[in-house]
Design a protein around this motif. Structure first.
Motif, short mmCIF file in Angstrom:
data_model
loop_
_atom_site.label_atom_id
_atom_site.label_comp_id
_atom_site.label_asym_id
_atom_site.label_seq_id
_atom_site.Cartn_x
_atom_site.Cartn_y
_atom_site.Cartn_z
N GLY A 1 41.78 -8.49 56.93
CA GLY A 1 41.28 -9.67 56.48
C GLY A 1 39.77 -9.83 56.23
O GLY A 1 39.26 -10.16 55.33
N SER A 2 39.24 -9.30 57.57
CA SER A 2 37.72 -9.65 57.17
C SER A 2 37.01 -8.52 56.33
O SER A 2 36.25 -8.92 55.55
N ALA A 3 37.79 -7.09 56.17
CA ALA A 3 37.19 -6.41 55.18
C ALA A 3 37.43 -6.58 53.91
O ALA A 3 36.29 -6.34 52.91
N ALA A 4 38.74 -7.15 53.58
CA ALA A 4 38.83 -7.64 52.21
C ALA A 4 37.83 -8.75 52.04
O ALA A 4 37.53 -8.98 50.62
N GLY A 5 37.76 -9.79 52.92
CA GLY A 5 36.88 -10.92 52.66
C GLY A 5 35.40 -10.63 52.32
O GLY A 5 34.91 -11.06 51.33
N ILE A 6 34.85 -9.77 53.31
CA ILE A 6 33.57 -9.18 52.61
C ILE A 6 33.30 -8.43 51.41
O ILE A 6 32.47 -8.68 50.81
N LEU A 7 34.41 -7.45 51.18
CA LEU A 7 34.24 -6.88 49.63
C LEU A 7 34.30 -7.77 48.81
O LEU A 7 33.52 -7.51 47.93
N LEU A 8 35.47 -8.60 48.77
CA LEU A 8 35.42 -9.80 47.77
C LEU A 8 34.29 -10.78 47.70
O LEU A 8 33.94 -10.86 46.44
N ALA A 9 33.59 -11.01 48.72
CA ALA A 9 32.43 -11.80 48.57
C ALA A 9 31.50 -11.13 48.03
O ALA A 9 30.48 -11.52 47.04
N VAL A 10 31.12 -9.95 48.30
CA VAL A 10 30.04 -9.18 47.52
C VAL A 10 30.28 -8.98 46.20
O VAL A 10 29.69 -8.98 45.27
N GLY A 11 31.62 -8.70 45.71
CA GLY A 11 31.98 -8.77 44.28
C GLY A 11 31.82 -9.95 43.55
O GLY A 11 31.31 -9.91 42.31
N ILE A 12 32.07 -11.21 44.19
CA ILE A 12 31.97 -12.46 43.70
C ILE A 12 30.36 -12.71 43.49
O ILE A 12 30.01 -13.18 42.34
N VAL A 13 29.43 -12.25 44.35
CA VAL A 13 28.10 -12.75 44.30
C VAL A 13 27.47 -11.70 43.21
O VAL A 13 26.50 -12.29 42.38
N TYR A 14 27.84 -10.43 43.10
CA TYR A 14 27.16 -9.48 42.12
C TYR A 14 27.87 -9.44 40.89
O TYR A 14 27.49 -8.90 39.82
N ASN A 15 29.04 -10.05 40.63
CA ASN A 15 29.80 -9.92 39.46
C ASN A 15 30.24 -11.10 38.80
O ASN A 15 31.18 -11.91 39.66
N ARG A 16 29.85 -11.45 37.68
CA ARG A 16 30.19 -13.01 37.21
C ARG A 16 31.77 -13.18 36.87
O ARG A 16 32.23 -14.07 37.24
N ALA A 17 32.21 -11.93 36.28
CA ALA A 17 33.64 -11.82 36.10
C ALA A 17 34.66 -12.13 37.47
O ALA A 17 35.58 -13.15 37.26
N MET A 18 34.06 -11.56 38.32
CA MET A 18 34.98 -12.00 39.77
C MET A 18 34.78 -13.19 40.10
O MET A 18 35.58 -13.76 40.76
N ASP A 19 33.57 -13.85 40.02
CA ASP A 19 33.19 -15.00 40.32
C ASP A 19 34.17 -16.31 39.67
O ASP A 19 34.56 -17.17 40.51
N MET B 1 31.00 -15.73 53.45
CA MET B 1 30.19 -14.51 53.25
C MET B 1 29.52 -14.69 51.71
O MET B 1 28.21 -14.76 51.62
N VAL B 2 30.14 -15.39 50.94
CA VAL B 2 29.63 -15.82 49.64
C VAL B 2 28.55 -16.77 49.69
O VAL B 2 27.43 -16.78 49.46
N LYS B 3 28.77 -17.87 50.75
CA LYS B 3 27.74 -18.79 51.12
C LYS B 3 26.35 -18.19 51.72
O LYS B 3 25.16 -18.31 51.37
N GLY B 4 26.65 -17.13 52.55
CA GLY B 4 25.59 -16.75 53.10
C GLY B 4 24.78 -15.74 52.11
O GLY B 4 23.65 -15.57 52.19
N LEU B 5 25.61 -14.86 51.41
CA LEU B 5 24.95 -14.08 50.40
C LEU B 5 24.18 -14.53 49.55
O LEU B 5 23.13 -14.43 48.78
N ARG B 6 24.40 -16.07 49.09
CA ARG B 6 23.75 -16.78 47.98
C ARG B 6 22.82 -17.60 48.78
O ARG B 6 22.18 -18.46 48.27
N SER B 7 22.58 -17.68 50.26
CA SER B 7 21.50 -18.47 50.72
C SER B 7 20.21 -18.26 50.45
O SER B 7 19.40 -19.12 50.77
N PRO B 8 19.70 -16.94 50.33
CA PRO B 8 18.35 -16.70 50.09
C PRO B 8 17.81 -17.75 48.87
O PRO B 8 18.55 -17.58 47.70
#
Length: 287
Positions: free
Chosen positions: A101-119, A172-179
Motif C-alpha cells: 500500500g505504501s509503495a502504491a501510494g507513493i508512486l500514485l502521489a508522484v504521478g498525480i503531482v507531475y501528471n495533470r491527467a492522473m490528477d 504524499m500529494v500534500k507533501g510534494l505540493r508543499s513547496p
C-alpha cells in the motif's frame, strides 16, 4: 510528573467507568440466577458475582488484563492459544500489505503531482474507493483470489494494502505540493530539471507529511488484515481469536485479542515515529 498526572487521571476515570459498566451489564444474569434459586442478592454479593463471571457480557478490566497476560506470557509462543503466535501471523500480513500500500501510494502521489491527467482521473477514483465498506469487498477479494489459486498471506495483504494506500496518497500529494511557488521558481532559475527539483526540494519537503500518513496507514493496514481474517474462518491470527471467541461466547478472549491488536498497532506507530525522528534529524529538519 505534571505530564503524567493528567494521563493517569483520565486512565483511572476510564477504568472506573468500565467497572461500573461491567457491574451494570452483568447484573441481569446474576439476578436471573438468584431468582431461579429463590434468593435475594445483596449489593456487595452482586458486585462480586458480576466481576467474576466466567463468560460476562462485559469483562471487567482485571479479567481482560489476566486474559491478555495469559495469552502473551502464559503460553509457549508456538502454541495455538498464544496471542504472540496469532499476533505474529497478523503482523506478517500487515507488514506485507503495508509495504504494498505504501509503495502504491507513493508512486500514485508522484504521478498525480507531475501528471495533470492522473490528477484529474486517479485522485477521484482513489477517494471513491474508500467509500466502499471493507467488510463488503473483503469476502469478494478472497473468493476471487482463491479461485485463481492465490491463498495464504497474499489475500489478507491485498485487503490490508487497500486500506493503507489512501492515507499515503493523500499525505504524499500534500507533501510534494508543499513547496511554495517562490522556491520552485528559484530552482527553475538555476535550470534544475524535474528530477532535481523532486530530489532536492519536493521529496525532502514531503517527509513530515509522508511519515504522518504512514502512521495512519499502518494502523489501517492492521485493521485490514484482521478484517481479511474474519470471512475466511482463519485458524491463525488475531482475527481468528475474535472469531473463536464469538463462536463460543468467550468475551474475555475477544477483549484480550482486541487489546493485543491495539498494542501491536501502537508498537508499529511508535516504530514509524522513531524512524521519522531519525530521518528528519539526519535531514536537518528536526532537532
Amino acid at each position: 510528573m505534571r505530564s503524567i498526572l493528567p494521563i493517569l487521571t483520565v486512565l483511572l476515570a476510564i477504568v472506573g467507568i468500565w467497572y461500573l459498566a461491567a457491574i451494570w451489564m452483568n447484573a441481569t444474569w446474576v439476578r436471573d440466577q438468584a431468582a431461579r434459586d429463590g434468593r435475594e442478592v445483596a449489593f456487595s454479593e452482586l458486585v462480586v458475582e458480576t466481576l467474576g463471571q466466567e463468560r460476562p457480557v462485559l469483562p471487567a478490566p482485571h479479567q481482560v488484563a489476566k486474559g491478555l497476560y495469559d495469552g502473551l506470557f502464559g503460553q509457549k509462543v508456538t502454541s495455538k492459544r498464544s496471542l504472540v503466535y496469532h499476533a505474529w501471523v497478523t503482523l506478517s500480513a500487515t507488514l506485507l500489505g503495508f509495504a504494498f500500500g505504501s509503495a502504491a501510494g507513493i508512486l500514485l502521489a508522484v504521478g498525480i503531482v507531475y501528471n495533470r491527467a492522473m490528477d484529474l482521473s486517479v485522485m477521484p477514483w482513489a477517494i471513491a474507493s474508500q467509500t466502499i465498506p471493507i467488510l463488503a469487498i473483503a469476502p469478494m477479494i478472497i473468493v476471487v483470489l482463491n479461485s485463481l489459486g492465490v491463498t495464504g498471506i497474499v489475500p489478507k495483504a491485498i485487503i490490508s494494502a487497500y486500506l493503507s494506500f489512501f492515507p499515503v496518497v493523500v499525505g504524499m500529494v500534500k507533501g510534494l505540493r508543499s513547496p511554495d511557488a517562490m522556491q520552485l521558481d528559484l530552482l527553475r532559475t538555476w535550470n534544475a530539471s524535474d528530477v532535481q527539483s523532486f530530489a532536492k526540494l519536493r521529496l525532502p519537503a514531503s517527509m513530515p507529511y509522508l511519515f504522518a500518513s504512514l502512521k495512519v496507514g499502518v494502523a489501517a493496514s492492521l485493521v485490514g488484515t484482521i478484517v481479511g481474517e474474519l470471512p475466511t474462518g482463519a485458524v491463525a491470527g488475531l482475527g481468528s481469536r475474535l472469531l473463536s471467541g464469538s463462536y463460543y461466547g468467550q468475551t474475555v478472549q475477544i477483549w484480550a485479542a482486541l487489546f493485543a491488536a491495539a498494542i501491536l498497532a501502537a508498537s508499529l506507530v511508535a516504530l514509524i515515529g522513531w524512524a521519522e525522528r531519525l530521518t528528519l534529524k539526519r535531514m536537518g529538519l528536526a532537532r
